[in-house]
Design a protein around this motif. Structure first.
Motif, short mmCIF file in Angstrom:
data_model
loop_
_atom_site.label_atom_id
_atom_site.label_comp_id
_atom_site.label_asym_id
_atom_site.label_seq_id
_atom_site.Cartn_x
_atom_site.Cartn_y
_atom_site.Cartn_z
N MET A 424 0.83 -1.20 0.00
CA MET A 424 0.00 0.00 0.00
C MET A 424 0.87 1.25 0.00
SD MET A 424 -1.43 0.51 3.92
CE MET A 424 -2.09 2.13 3.48
N THR A 425 0.29 2.32 -0.50
CA THR A 425 0.91 3.65 -0.46
C THR A 425 0.08 4.53 0.44
OG1 THR A 425 1.81 3.44 -2.70
CG2 THR A 425 1.60 5.65 -1.81
N TYR A 426 0.74 5.27 1.30
CA TYR A 426 0.04 6.13 2.25
C TYR A 426 0.50 7.56 2.07
CZ TYR A 426 -1.90 7.81 6.68
OH TYR A 426 -2.61 8.49 7.64
N GLY A 427 -0.46 8.48 1.99
CA GLY A 427 -0.13 9.89 1.85
C GLY A 427 0.12 10.30 0.41
N GLU A 428 0.06 11.59 0.16
CA GLU A 428 0.27 12.11 -1.19
C GLU A 428 0.89 13.49 -1.13
OE1 GLU A 428 1.12 11.68 -4.43
OE2 GLU A 428 -0.46 10.15 -4.21
N THR A 429 1.63 13.83 -2.17
CA THR A 429 2.26 15.14 -2.28
C THR A 429 1.66 15.91 -3.45
OG1 THR A 429 4.02 14.29 -3.70
CG2 THR A 429 4.41 14.23 -1.32
N ASP A 430 1.98 17.20 -3.53
CA ASP A 430 1.43 18.01 -4.62
C ASP A 430 2.13 17.69 -5.93
OD1 ASP A 430 3.91 19.30 -4.59
OD2 ASP A 430 3.18 21.05 -3.51
N GLU A 431 1.75 18.37 -7.00
CA GLU A 431 2.24 18.06 -8.34
C GLU A 431 3.73 18.31 -8.51
OE1 GLU A 431 0.30 20.55 -11.16
OE2 GLU A 431 0.41 22.34 -9.89
N TYR A 432 4.33 19.09 -7.59
CA TYR A 432 5.76 19.37 -7.66
C TYR A 432 6.58 18.53 -6.66
CZ TYR A 432 5.06 23.53 -10.60
OH TYR A 432 4.75 24.38 -11.63
N SER A 433 5.93 17.70 -5.88
CA SER A 433 6.59 16.97 -4.80
C SER A 433 7.29 17.94 -3.85
CB SER A 433 7.62 15.96 -5.33
OG SER A 433 8.05 15.10 -4.29
N VAL A 434 6.54 18.97 -3.45
CA VAL A 434 7.06 20.01 -2.56
C VAL A 434 6.33 20.00 -1.22
CG1 VAL A 434 7.25 22.52 -2.20
CG2 VAL A 434 7.92 21.51 -4.38
N ASN A 435 5.01 19.78 -1.25
CA ASN A 435 4.22 19.82 -0.02
C ASN A 435 3.34 18.58 0.09
OD1 ASN A 435 4.93 22.58 0.92
ND2 ASN A 435 3.95 23.18 -1.00
N VAL A 436 3.05 18.20 1.31
CA VAL A 436 2.12 17.10 1.58
C VAL A 436 0.69 17.62 1.41
CG1 VAL A 436 1.26 15.49 3.32
CG2 VAL A 436 3.71 15.96 3.16
N VAL A 437 -0.12 16.89 0.68
CA VAL A 437 -1.52 17.28 0.49
C VAL A 437 -2.50 16.27 1.07
CG1 VAL A 437 -1.00 18.66 -1.56
CG2 VAL A 437 -1.59 16.24 -1.83
N GLU A 438 -1.99 15.12 1.52
CA GLU A 438 -2.89 14.10 2.06
C GLU A 438 -2.16 13.25 3.09
OE1 GLU A 438 -4.59 10.01 0.25
OE2 GLU A 438 -5.28 11.79 -0.82
N ASN A 439 -2.74 13.09 4.25
CA ASN A 439 -2.22 12.23 5.33
C ASN A 439 -0.77 12.55 5.71
OD1 ASN A 439 -4.65 10.77 5.49
ND2 ASN A 439 -4.00 9.39 3.85
N PRO A 440 -0.51 13.75 6.22
CA PRO A 440 0.85 14.08 6.64
C PRO A 440 1.33 13.19 7.79
CG PRO A 440 -0.71 15.73 7.43
CD PRO A 440 -1.47 14.83 6.49
N VAL A 441 2.60 12.82 7.75
CA VAL A 441 3.21 11.98 8.79
C VAL A 441 4.46 12.68 9.31
CG1 VAL A 441 4.26 9.76 9.36
CG2 VAL A 441 2.33 9.85 7.76
N HIS A 442 4.41 13.11 10.54
CA HIS A 442 5.57 13.77 11.15
C HIS A 442 6.53 12.73 11.73
CE1 HIS A 442 7.79 16.16 14.24
NE2 HIS A 442 7.76 17.06 13.27
N VAL A 443 7.74 13.16 12.00
CA VAL A 443 8.75 12.28 12.60
C VAL A 443 8.20 11.62 13.87
CG1 VAL A 443 11.07 12.17 13.58
CG2 VAL A 443 10.59 13.74 11.70
#
Length: 486
Positions: A424-443
């Motif tokens: 499975m893949t969890y979370g998603e980034t924007d079209e530039y791979s600069v910001n998290v847009v879905e399911n952010p995971v912090h350290v």
């Protein structure tokens, strides 16, 4: 020396309280003399601490953490952005990547052009997870891993970023994750350390320094720190008795030393002395267990071939991966591998494949090896670095060469085994791979999840030091329930 100065030097607060004939009545005096005694307040680990912090059933018995030091490029490995090929050389909009978020290494550039990945991506496995062509071996076991594309951190430089992942703080001096686990759960094999660290150097470039505090005990008692296996020569110094010294003589010598240490410990109640006694005893037991452990030549040829041509070369990543499996088999609780060289500031198209040639085959082999032995379900494997890399080019951009700067706002980790849902893949980034847009995971979310898989409530695993209770996740962190098997 002045007797009063000698008294202050040798006594800490706990020793004063423990050795005083006045018992509880000495507490008031102790508070008055605290500034004179100058000791840091700390609490020894309670008996049965594991039962106090294990509020959920553990899904994993142990952890193998494959830390990729330097910051692997998420865009060149896992975070597929095919539309960026159409924007090659265009300026990354300031609305996407503001000037204040760039590091000093690139903030002076006059241009920040889009640098799409030069590598081809394909979907693999029944899960259809996208992987770069640089990971052909991982692609064959992709259904066993959970790819987290939405990791983020605040730290933008290597040392504080790595320190945050390993200790829960960017400030040096906190206990490492392995030390926390050792403190909380203890060991399964008295003849080996509960926590082992190993390092290796990548082929791409010289790596960042890796300080011993990354596997240290911080303010926890020293016996909980990781034992580092060296990458050249004997993995542990003084592993073998000197010439002419028999094991019986060694035992008598250690017994005499222990008696002397115990006399001092009884008198001063100094935890450092207890640690010294424990280390001497562990070292003695390791003299019998470690030589057999590190001799990987007894592995079947098929296993050595699976890990690759460097599987028998001490200090190489492949050797460390194989050794990690052997340590896991023998009950070592926390196994930490550090592989340097991912800091691709200039020639990423050359450096990223070089790092993958070091790591891809042994990493996939480790997963396959654990799985075929029935160990993957109870072993949590983690892969990732301290941050990711920028979409914009550092330095001059050509159709064949680009560099990438540090990028903390989104990057990729993956986990496998130990009760984590694979494929499975969890979370998603924007079209530039600069910001998290879905399911952010912090350290801290990652750390909380790792502890939870071991059956530890990250909010309950604490240690009192200098007047407050500390924990690995500080005052943050949430378990990533969506990636955990029900």
């Amino acid at each position: 020396m002045n007797p009063w100065e000698e008294f202050k030097r040798q006594h800490n607060r706990r020793a004063f309280l423990g050795g005083s004939a006045l018992g509880l009545g000495s507490i008031a005096a102790g508070s008055l003399l605290g500034s004179l005694l100058g000791a840091a307040e700390s609490t020894p680990p309670p008996v049965g601490v594991s039962s106090a912090i294990s509020t959920i059933a553990p899904k994993a018995k142990r952890v193998i953490y494959l830390f990729q030091s330097g910051g692997p490029s998420q865009m060149d490995l896992f975070d597929y952005k095919p539309e960026l090929a159409k924007r090659f050389g265009e300026e990354v909009p300031l609305s996407v990547y503001p000037a204040e978020r760039k590091t000093t290494m690139t903030s002076g550039q006059s241009s920040f052009p889009v640098a799409p990945s030069t590598f081809k991506f394909r979907q693999h496995g029944q899960s259809g997870i996208w992987l770069s062509e640089t990971l052909p071996h991982l692609s064959k076991v992709v259904d066993d891993i959970c790819v987290i594309k939405s990791m983020y951190t605040e730290a933008i430089n290597h040392d504080p970023a790595a320190t945050l992942f390993q200790t829960g703080s960017v400030i040096a001096g906190r206990p490492s994750m392995g030390a926390w686990v050792n403190y909380g759960l203890g060991t399964e094999n008295a003849n080996l350390p509960a926590f082992v660290a190993m390092t290796s150097n990548g082929s791409a470039k010289a790596g960042q320094p890796l300080y011993d505090r990354l596997w240290g005990a911080g303010f926890l008692p020293g016996r909980f720190q990781g034992v580092k296996f060296r990458g050249q020569g004997d993995p542990i110094l003084d592993l073998y008795n000197p010439a002419g010294v028999t094991r019986t003589q060694r035992r008598r010598m250690l017994d005499s030393i222990e008696q002397l240490n115990q006399e001092r410990a009884d008198h001063f109640n100094d935890p450092a002395i207890a640690t010294r006694i424990a280390q001497y005893e562990l070292a003695y037991r390791m003299q019998m267990s470690v030589p057999e452990l590190i001799d990987v030549n007894d592995e079947p040829p098929a296993i050595l071939d699976m890990y690759g041509p460097q599987a028998t070369q001490v200090g190489k990543y492949a050797y460390n991966c194989l050794l990690a499996r052997r340590l896991a088999e023998r009950g070592v609780r926390f196994i930490q591998l550090y592989h340097r060289g991912w800091d691709a500031h200039n020639n990423a198209p050359k450096q990223v494949p070089a790092q993958c040639r070091d790591t891809d085959q042994p990493t996939a082999a480790l997963l396959r090896d654990l799985k075929q032995r029935g160990m993957l379900d109870e072993t949590l494997v983690i892969w990732g670095g301290e941050f990711g890399r920028t979409v914009y080019c550092q330095g001059k951009l050509t159709d064949k060469i680009y560099g990438r700067d540090h990028h903390p706002n989104c990057f990729t980790y993956w986990m496998a085994g130990g009760g984590i849902r694979g494929g499975m893949t969890y979370g998603e980034t924007d079209e530039y791979s600069v910001n998290v847009v879905e399911n952010p995971v912090h350290v801290h979310d990652l750390q909380a999840t790792i502890l939870a898989q071991l059956g530890i409530d990250h909010e309950q695993l604490t240690y009192r030091y200098q007047g407050r209770y500390f924990r690995l996740t500080d005052v943050h962190g949430n378990v990533i329930d969506d990636i955990v098997k029900s």
